[in-house]
Write a protein that holds these residues in place. Structure first.
Motif, PDB file in Angstrom:
ATOM      1  N   TYR A 177       4.534  -4.786  22.411  1.00 51.65           N
ATOM      2  CA  TYR A 177       3.985  -3.439  22.209  1.00 51.65           C
ATOM      3  C   TYR A 177       5.025  -2.365  22.499  1.00 51.65           C
ATOM      4  N   ALA A 178       5.860  -2.599  23.515  1.00 51.87           N
ATOM      5  CA  ALA A 178       6.907  -1.618  23.848  1.00 51.87           C
ATOM      6  C   ALA A 178       7.908  -1.509  22.694  1.00 51.87           C
ATOM      7  N   THR A 179       8.296  -2.659  22.139  1.00 55.02           N
ATOM      8  CA  THR A 179       9.213  -2.672  20.991  1.00 55.02           C
ATOM      9  C   THR A 179       8.607  -1.901  19.818  1.00 55.02           C
ATOM     10  N   ILE A 180       7.319  -2.160  19.556  1.00 51.01           N
ATOM     11  CA  ILE A 180       6.644  -1.510  18.427  1.00 51.01           C
ATOM     12  C   ILE A 180       6.586   0.005  18.639  1.00 51.01           C
ATOM     13  N   ALA A 181       6.319   0.443  19.862  1.00 51.40           N
ATOM     14  CA  ALA A 181       6.257   1.887  20.145  1.00 51.40           C
ATOM     15  C   ALA A 181       7.598   2.549  19.816  1.00 51.40           C
ATOM     16  N   HIS A 182       8.696   1.905  20.175  1.00 55.31           N
ATOM     17  CA  HIS A 182      10.020   2.453  19.855  1.00 55.31           C
ATOM     18  C   HIS A 182      10.247   2.500  18.345  1.00 55.31           C
ATOM     19  N   ILE A 183       9.845   1.437  17.675  1.00 62.98           N
ATOM     20  CA  ILE A 183      10.040   1.367  16.220  1.00 62.98           C
ATOM     21  C   ILE A 183       9.245   2.472  15.527  1.00 62.98           C
ATOM     22  N   ILE A 184       7.992   2.663  15.936  1.00 60.41           N
ATOM     23  CA  ILE A 184       7.135   3.680  15.319  1.00 60.41           C
ATOM     24  C   ILE A 184       7.733   5.078  15.525  1.00 60.41           C
ATOM     25  N   ASP A 185       8.199   5.346  16.742  1.00 61.74           N
ATOM     26  CA  ASP A 185       8.863   6.615  17.054  1.00 61.74           C
ATOM     27  C   ASP A 185      10.009   6.898  16.105  1.00 61.74           C
ATOM     28  N   ASP A 186      10.774   5.847  15.838  1.00 63.88           N
ATOM     29  CA  ASP A 186      12.009   5.971  15.079  1.00 63.88           C
ATOM     30  C   ASP A 186      11.757   6.010  13.566  1.00 63.88           C
ATOM     31  N   CYS A 187      10.743   5.305  13.091  1.00 61.95           N
ATOM     32  CA  CYS A 187      10.636   5.023  11.651  1.00 61.95           C
ATOM     33  C   CYS A 187       9.458   5.674  10.928  1.00 61.95           C
ATOM     34  N   LEU A 188       8.450   6.140  11.665  1.00 63.11           N
ATOM     35  CA  LEU A 188       7.261   6.682  11.005  1.00 63.11           C
ATOM     36  C   LEU A 188       7.123   8.174  11.271  1.00 63.11           C
TER      37      LEU A 188
ATOM     38  N   MET B 226       0.841  -1.205   0.000  1.00 63.37           N
ATOM     39  CA  MET B 226       0.000   0.000   0.000  1.00 63.37           C
ATOM     40  C   MET B 226       0.880   1.261   0.000  1.00 63.37           C
ATOM     41  N   GLY B 227       2.074   1.111  -0.568  1.00 66.62           N
ATOM     42  CA  GLY B 227       2.990   2.252  -0.656  1.00 66.62           C
ATOM     43  C   GLY B 227       2.352   3.456  -1.331  1.00 66.62           C
ATOM     44  N   ASP B 228       1.472   3.208  -2.306  1.00 63.96           N
ATOM     45  CA  ASP B 228       0.783   4.307  -3.007  1.00 63.96           C
ATOM     46  C   ASP B 228      -0.075   5.122  -2.040  1.00 63.96           C
ATOM     47  N   LEU B 229      -0.713   4.442  -1.080  1.00 68.15           N
ATOM     48  CA  LEU B 229      -1.589   5.154  -0.128  1.00 68.15           C
ATOM     49  C   LEU B 229      -0.767   5.931   0.905  1.00 68.15           C
ATOM     50  N   VAL B 230       0.361   5.359   1.298  1.00 70.64           N
ATOM     51  CA  VAL B 230       1.257   6.044   2.243  1.00 70.64           C
ATOM     52  C   VAL B 230       1.755   7.342   1.618  1.00 70.64           C
ATOM     53  N   GLU B 231       2.165   7.214   0.344  1.00 70.30           N
ATOM     54  CA  GLU B 231       2.676   8.373  -0.385  1.00 70.30           C
ATOM     55  C   GLU B 231       1.602   9.443  -0.523  1.00 70.30           C
ATOM     56  N   ARG B 232       0.395   8.993  -0.883  1.00 65.67           N
ATOM     57  CA  ARG B 232      -0.696   9.943  -1.090  1.00 65.67           C
ATOM     58  C   ARG B 232      -1.033  10.686   0.211  1.00 65.67           C
ATOM     59  N   ALA B 233      -0.948   9.970   1.348  1.00 66.81           N
ATOM     60  CA  ALA B 233      -1.256  10.591   2.644  1.00 66.81           C
ATOM     61  C   ALA B 233      -0.141  11.537   3.095  1.00 66.81           C
ATOM     62  N   GLY B 234       1.033  11.442   2.434  1.00 68.66           N
ATOM     63  CA  GLY B 234       2.155  12.303   2.812  1.00 68.66           C
ATOM     64  C   GLY B 234       2.922  11.795   4.019  1.00 68.66           C
ATOM     65  N   ASP B 235       2.695  10.539   4.399  1.00 68.96           N
ATOM     66  CA  ASP B 235       3.447   9.961   5.521  1.00 68.96           C
ATOM     67  C   ASP B 235       4.798   9.468   5.015  1.00 68.96           C
ATOM     68  N   ARG B 236       5.764   9.397   5.917  1.00 72.00           N
ATOM     69  CA  ARG B 236       7.100   8.914   5.560  1.00 72.00           C
ATOM     70  C   ARG B 236       7.476   7.734   6.428  1.00 72.00           C
ATOM     71  N   ILE B 237       7.859   6.641   5.783  1.00 73.74           N
ATOM     72  CA  ILE B 237       8.379   5.504   6.538  1.00 73.74           C
ATOM     73  C   ILE B 237       9.849   5.347   6.171  1.00 73.74           C
ATOM     74  N   ASP B 238      10.698   5.379   7.200  1.00 75.17           N
ATOM     75  CA  ASP B 238      12.132   5.233   6.989  1.00 75.17           C
ATOM     76  C   ASP B 238      12.437   3.725   6.902  1.00 75.17           C
ATOM     77  N   THR B 239      12.463   3.210   5.658  1.00 74.87           N
ATOM     78  CA  THR B 239      12.609   1.757   5.494  1.00 74.87           C
ATOM     79  C   THR B 239      13.989   1.262   5.945  1.00 74.87           C
ATOM     80  N   LYS B 240      15.014   2.130   5.815  1.00 72.87           N
ATOM     81  CA  LYS B 240      16.358   1.715   6.264  1.00 72.87           C
ATOM     82  C   LYS B 240      16.391   1.540   7.776  1.00 72.87           C
ATOM     83  N   ALA B 241      15.788   2.506   8.484  1.00 75.09           N
ATOM     84  CA  ALA B 241      15.750   2.427   9.954  1.00 75.09           C
ATOM     85  C   ALA B 241      14.922   1.216  10.390  1.00 75.09           C
ATOM     86  N   LEU B 242      13.819   0.992   9.680  1.00 77.33           N
ATOM     87  CA  LEU B 242      12.951  -0.139  10.004  1.00 77.33           C
ATOM     88  C   LEU B 242      13.692  -1.460   9.793  1.00 77.33           C
TER      89      LEU B 242
END
Ligand code: GDP
Ligand code: K
Ligand code: MG
Length: 271
Positions: free
Chosen positions: A249-260, A116-132
């Motif tokens: 959930y704690a791991t995911i919270a850190h990942i989201i902070d860092d990558c989204l 769904m990369g097209d939808l992420v792009e359209r929404a203007g969100d950025r996912i740092d795939t390298k960090a992820l």
């Protein structure tokens, strides 16, 4: 050359079937998994005939509570797949990562496809795939199955994962929990393969009923593990299964902070 088996796993509606149909040309065999009324599809990849992909049922977790979860997890642990492509709905990254962490924990060579990369792009969100990718210890590729973007690169990564058999490096739990998990790992019989030891240790920590029957523990080891787990439960004032869930959930919270990075207008005003 022998065939490479690549499993497609992910949450319901993440685009598994769209991707499966795109890469196979929709000529997939459809049938039921033995013993359950859950559909299994498998077919060769058009662009790389050596690869066979299997479209697994959509699941939120690798717990053994639903027939879909059981089918997907049994297949992943069957020794058949050479690699797994975990398809993630990138517009719901936080929710989808709960399964991703468990897939990575299986020790199977894993590639994460952020669909769904097209939808992420359209929404203007950025996912740092390298960090992820650094956080998850495996390759991460942004794709759009619907728009056929990034799919060739994904197939190439899947081939590489399946042939090189690189193990993903699971993100660690809190030190105190990690310590108990590694002590359980040491108590596992030698018959449990290196790549699977952490997976079964975590499952035994959770007192997973399947794990207790699949891993043949000596009576002493079983008692020792039970002692470790109940001590940990007492120290954390929580039950074992919830301890692991909270760690994820704690791991995911850190990942989201860092990558989204969400588009500015979508950030919550209360933050
Ligand atoms: P499955 O449940 O994982 O097999 O998901 P499906 O392949 O059935 O897809 C669920 C929905 O998402 C369908 O409406 C697809 O058309 C849509 N979809 C799948 N991939 C993409 C994508 O890359 N971009 C967009 N915009 N929609 C997609
Ligand atoms: K669907
Ligand atoms: Mg589907």
């Amino acid at each position: 050359a022998s065939s490479l088996n690549v499993a497609l796993a992910g949450n319901p509606n993440c685009g598994k079937t769209t991707l499966f149909n795109l890469v196979t040309g929709q000529n997939g065999y459809v049938g039921n998994w033995p013993g359950v009324t859950v559909e299994k599809k498998e077919a060769r990849v058009r662009a790389d005939h050596q690869i066979t992909v299997t479209d697994l049922p959509g699941i939120y977790s690798l717990s053994p509570y639903s027939p879909e979860e059981r089918v997907s997890r049994d297949y992943l642990m069957s020794g058949v797949p050479d690699a797994v492509v975990n398809i993630v709905d990138a517009t719901n990254l936080e929710r989808n990562l709960y399964l991703s962490l468990q897939i990575i924990e299986t020790g199977l060579p894993t590639v994460i496809a952020l669909n769904m990369g097209d939808l992420v792009e359209r929404a203007g969100d950025r996912i740092d795939t390298k960090a992820l990718s650094r956080r998850l210890g495996c390759p991460v590729i942004m794709i759009s199955a619907l728009k056929n973007k990034g799919v060739d690169e994904l197939i190439a990564e899947a081939r590489q994962a399946a042939t090189q058999k690189a193990r993903p490096s699971s993100p660690a739990f809190d030190t105190s929990i990690e310590c108990v998990v590694s002590r359980i790992e040491q108590l596992l019989p030698a018959s449990v393969a290196a790549r699977e030891r952490r997976y079964w240790a975590v499952k035994l920590f959770e007192r997973d009923a399947d794990a207790l029957t699949r891993v043949h523990l000596s009576r002493d080891s079983a008692a020792c593990i039970e002692q470790l787990v109940s001590d940990c439960e007492r120290d954390c004032s929580d039950d074992a299964e919830s301890i692991i869930t909270s760690e994820r959930y704690a791991t995911i919270a850190h990942i989201i902070d860092d990558c989204l990075k969400r588009a500015p207008e979508k950030m919550s005003v209360s933050e």
